[in-house]
Scaffold this active site. Structure first.
Site, PDB file in Angstrom:
ATOM      1  N   LYS A  66     -10.378  -5.680  10.859  1.00 41.26           N
ATOM      2  CA  LYS A  66      -9.288  -5.938  11.657  1.00 41.26           C
ATOM      3  C   LYS A  66      -8.598  -4.574  11.747  1.00 41.26           C
ATOM      4  CE  LYS A  66      -8.476 -10.319   9.550  1.00 41.26           C
ATOM      5  NZ  LYS A  66      -7.595 -10.746   8.397  1.00 41.26           N
ATOM      6  N   GLY A  67      -8.994  -3.676  11.159  1.00 37.91           N
ATOM      7  CA  GLY A  67      -8.364  -2.462  10.554  1.00 37.91           C
ATOM      8  C   GLY A  67      -8.266  -1.450  11.916  1.00 37.91           C
ATOM      9  N   GLU A  76     -13.805   3.066  13.742  1.00 37.12           N
ATOM     10  CA  GLU A  76     -13.348   2.478  12.366  1.00 37.12           C
ATOM     11  C   GLU A  76     -11.754   2.912  12.187  1.00 37.12           C
ATOM     12  OE1 GLU A  76     -12.963   0.696  10.197  1.00 37.12           O
ATOM     13  OE2 GLU A  76     -14.794   0.429   8.863  1.00 37.12           O
ATOM     14  N   ASP A  77     -11.101   2.284  11.402  1.00 43.20           N
ATOM     15  CA  ASP A  77      -9.837   2.766  10.950  1.00 43.20           C
ATOM     16  C   ASP A  77      -9.621   3.905   9.950  1.00 43.20           C
ATOM     17  OD1 ASP A  77     -10.721   1.261   8.917  1.00 43.20           O
ATOM     18  OD2 ASP A  77      -8.916  -0.039   8.900  1.00 43.20           O
ATOM     19  N   ASP A 132     -13.672   5.773   4.059  1.00 45.15           N
ATOM     20  CA  ASP A 132     -13.323   5.766   2.569  1.00 45.15           C
ATOM     21  C   ASP A 132     -14.531   6.245   1.646  1.00 45.15           C
ATOM     22  OD1 ASP A 132     -11.229   5.891   0.390  1.00 45.15           O
ATOM     23  OD2 ASP A 132     -11.610   3.696   0.139  1.00 45.15           O
ATOM     24  N   PHE A 166      -3.164   5.145  -0.982  1.00 50.72           N
ATOM     25  CA  PHE A 166      -3.289   4.386  -0.296  1.00 50.72           C
ATOM     26  C   PHE A 166      -2.552   3.924   0.797  1.00 50.72           C
ATOM     27  CE2 PHE A 166      -4.245  -0.085   0.970  1.00 50.72           C
ATOM     28  CZ  PHE A 166      -5.587  -0.409   0.836  1.00 50.72           C
ATOM     29  N   ASP A 204      -4.039  -2.433   6.387  1.00 50.47           N
ATOM     30  CA  ASP A 204      -3.549  -3.299   5.558  1.00 50.47           C
ATOM     31  C   ASP A 204      -3.548  -3.041   4.088  1.00 50.47           C
ATOM     32  OD1 ASP A 204      -6.477  -3.968   5.317  1.00 50.47           O
ATOM     33  OD2 ASP A 204      -5.500  -5.761   4.364  1.00 50.47           O
TER      34      ASP A 204
END
Ligand code: IMP
Ligand code: MG
Length: 185
Positions: A45-46, A101-102, A105, A154, A161
Site C-alpha cells: 500500500k506504501g 515503489e515507496d 530498502d 525508520f 507506515d
C-alpha cells in the site's frame, strides 16, 4: 488530543518538497516513455500517494495496475521472504512496465518483483522508487528513477507506515525510535 504527528522526530521532506521531486520525476518519465506503451504498476500500500501524484505529472498515455506483496508485519526490517498477495489483472505482454515503489530498502521486495514480472514477457521493465535507503541494501539492485535518498532511519508518512499507522501523514518524517523499541529483535 494525541495525534500522529506527536510520534515524528524530524521532517525529511515537506509537502512542497515532495511535490517538486515528483514533478521532476513525472517529466523525466514522460520524456523517456514518449513512444512506449507505459504501464505503471504500483506496489501497495506504501506507494499509493506517490503513484497518485506521479501519474498526474505524467503527460503521455499510460495505464495502471496495482499489486500487493507480503509485508514486514509490524517489524521495521524485512523477513527476507516475499509473496504476492494481490496480483495484476492482465497480461504484461508488450507493455513497458514501470514498477512504482515507496522505498527501496534491503532490495528484497523489488528484486523479487523484477524477477517474477520479467518472466511474464513485458516489452521492458524498470523500477521507480520515491525513496532510496542505499545503506541497507542486501541484494544488488538499483532503481532507474529515484526521488530522494534517505539515511538509515525508520521513515513514515506519504504512504509509508509503521504497523499500518502513519500512512496519512502528508509529508515524510522520521519516526521516534521509542515508538518501535518495544519490538522484539
Ligand atoms: P525491501 O524489500 O527491504 O527493499 O523493503 C521494501 C518495503 O519495505 C517498502 O516497500 C516499504 O513498504 C518497507 N519499508 C522499508 N523501509 C521502510 C521505512 O523506513 N519505513 C516504512 N516502510 C519501509
Ligand atoms: Mg510497507
Amino acid at each position: 488530543m494525541a495525534t500522529i504527528f506527536d510520534d515524528i522526530e524530524e521532517t525529511l521532506f515537506t509537502e512542497e518538497e515532495i511535490a517538486a521531486i515528483v514533478q521532476k520525476m513525472g517529466k523525466q518519465i514522460s520524456e523517456d516513455y514518449a513512444d512506449k506503451n507505459l504501464f505503471l504498476v504500483s506496489v501497495l500500500k506504501g506507494s499509493l500517494m506517490f503513484m497518485a501524484d506521479l501519474m498526474r505529472e505524467i503527460t503521455i498515455p499510460c495505464s495502471i495496475d496495482f499489486l500487493s506483496v507480503s509485508s514486514y508485519g509490524s517489524g521495521t526490517s524485512t523477513s527476507g521472504e516475499v509473496r504476492i498477495l494481490k496480483d495484476l489483472d492482465a497480461s504484461l505482454e508488450g507493455k513497458d512496465l514501470l514498477v512504482v515503489e515507496d522505498i527501496l530498502d534491503s532490495g528484497v521486495t523489488l528484486s523479487y518483483l523484477l524477477k517474477t514480472l520479467s518472466a511474464r514477457n513485458p516489452a521492458s521493465i524498470r523500477l521507480c522508487t520515491f525513496l532510496d535507503k542505499p545503506e541497507r541494501r542486501r541484494v544488488d539492485i538499483k532503481a532507474d528513477y529515484i526521488g530522494a535518498s534517505v539515511p538509515d532511519k525508520f521513515i513514515v508518512g506519504y504512504g509509508l507506515d509503521y504497523a499500518e499507522k502513519y500512512r496519512n501523514i502528508p509529508f515524510i518524517g522520521v519516526l521516534k525510535p521509542e515508538v518501535y523499541t518495544h519490538e522484539k529483535e
